[in-house]
Scaffold this active site. Structure first.
Site, PDB file in Angstrom:
ATOM      1  N   CYS A  79      26.184  14.590 -17.484  1.00 54.21           N
ATOM      2  CA  CYS A  79      27.044  14.384 -16.323  1.00 54.21           C
ATOM      3  C   CYS A  79      26.285  14.627 -15.015  1.00 54.21           C
ATOM      4  CB  CYS A  79      28.308  15.229 -16.427  1.00 54.21           C
ATOM      5  SG  CYS A  79      29.613  14.672 -15.295  1.00 54.21           S
ATOM      6  N   HIS A 187      30.439  13.427 -21.293  1.00 52.80           N
ATOM      7  CA  HIS A 187      30.309  14.788 -21.818  1.00 52.80           C
ATOM      8  C   HIS A 187      30.328  14.762 -23.345  1.00 52.80           C
ATOM      9  CE1 HIS A 187      30.848  17.161 -18.093  1.00 52.80           C
ATOM     10  NE2 HIS A 187      31.589  16.144 -17.696  1.00 52.80           N
ATOM     11  N   GLU A 189      29.851  17.184 -25.324  1.00 53.50           N
ATOM     12  CA  GLU A 189      30.498  18.410 -25.818  1.00 53.50           C
ATOM     13  C   GLU A 189      32.017  18.338 -25.769  1.00 53.50           C
ATOM     14  OE1 GLU A 189      30.458  19.028 -21.396  1.00 53.50           O
ATOM     15  OE2 GLU A 189      29.202  18.000 -22.887  1.00 53.50           O
TER      16      GLU A 189
END
Length: 212
Positions: A79, A187, A189
């Site tokens: 990001c 992202h 994650e």
């Protein structure tokens, strides 16, 4: 061990939780010795480019990242980390790290989707990738997989670095890099199983390289 760079401008905890879920050893750190000895570095980020650079530079972390790339230490930007690896960002008109040639630009506030409906900024939600180049990071990721995005700016790296694009109002680069140096606008994650696959692939790459 993977080091998650701590520079007070990132989503380090969510990255650590994802890695721990995968059983991957990791540490959130700004300690130069720990970062240099790690098998790979994850460079996450949320917030603004100017704020991030003001955090990185006084701590010497900007040069640490440049040196890591020069010596071939694997690096994954996420990001904001993806955006400030480039030369400059339109956000705060900021000179950024200059590790990869390119610019970060702001989306047009008047963008529309392909069906003519408004495409609000920030771009927030789930979108797929159009993969244009092979990449170890994306091995095992289904073509239909979707990833979580939240951003008002998009990256324009040198075209030779583009690995995948995404369409939202326009086509923009969503993954770029070269062997051992990668960046994702989304992202991983926060992207469920496909995102975890990317993090696992990065770890496996780091471990294989370290074993050589």
């Amino acid at each position: 061990m993977l080091a998650i760079l701590d520079y007070k401008a990132g989503n380090q905890t969510s990255v650590r939780r994802a890695l721990e879920h995968l059983g991957i050893p990791c540490a959130i750190t700004a300690d130069p010795a720990t970062l240099e000895s790690a098998h790979g570095i994850i460079f996450p980020g949320v917030g603004a480019a100017g704020q991030a650079m003001r955090a990185l530079h006084p701590a010497g972390l900007d040069n640490l990242l440049r040196d890591a790339v020069k010596r071939g230490q694997p690096l994954l930007g996420i990001c904001l980390g993806c955006q400030i690896l480039l030369d400059r960002s339109e956000e705060n008109d900021t000179k950024t790290l200059g590790i990869v040639p390119g610019l970060c630009r702001r989306f047009d506030d008047n963008m529309v989707e392909e069906n003519g409906t408004p495409a609000p900024i920030p771009h927030m939600g789930w979108n797929s990738l159009n993969i244009s180049a092979p990449c170890p990071l994306l091995e095992g990721v289904a073509p239909s997989a979707e990833f979580y995005f939240v951003h008002s700016y998009y990256v324009e790296p040198d075209p030779t670095f583009v690995i995948a694009t995404t369409t939202y109002g326009k086509q923009f680069c969503s993954v770029y890099g070269r062997d051992g140096l990668w960046a994702t606008q989304f992202h991983p994650e926060k992207s469920g199983r496909p995102g975890l696959t990317i993090l696992r692939n990065f770890y496996d790459y780091c471990e294989a390289r370290h074993a050589q």
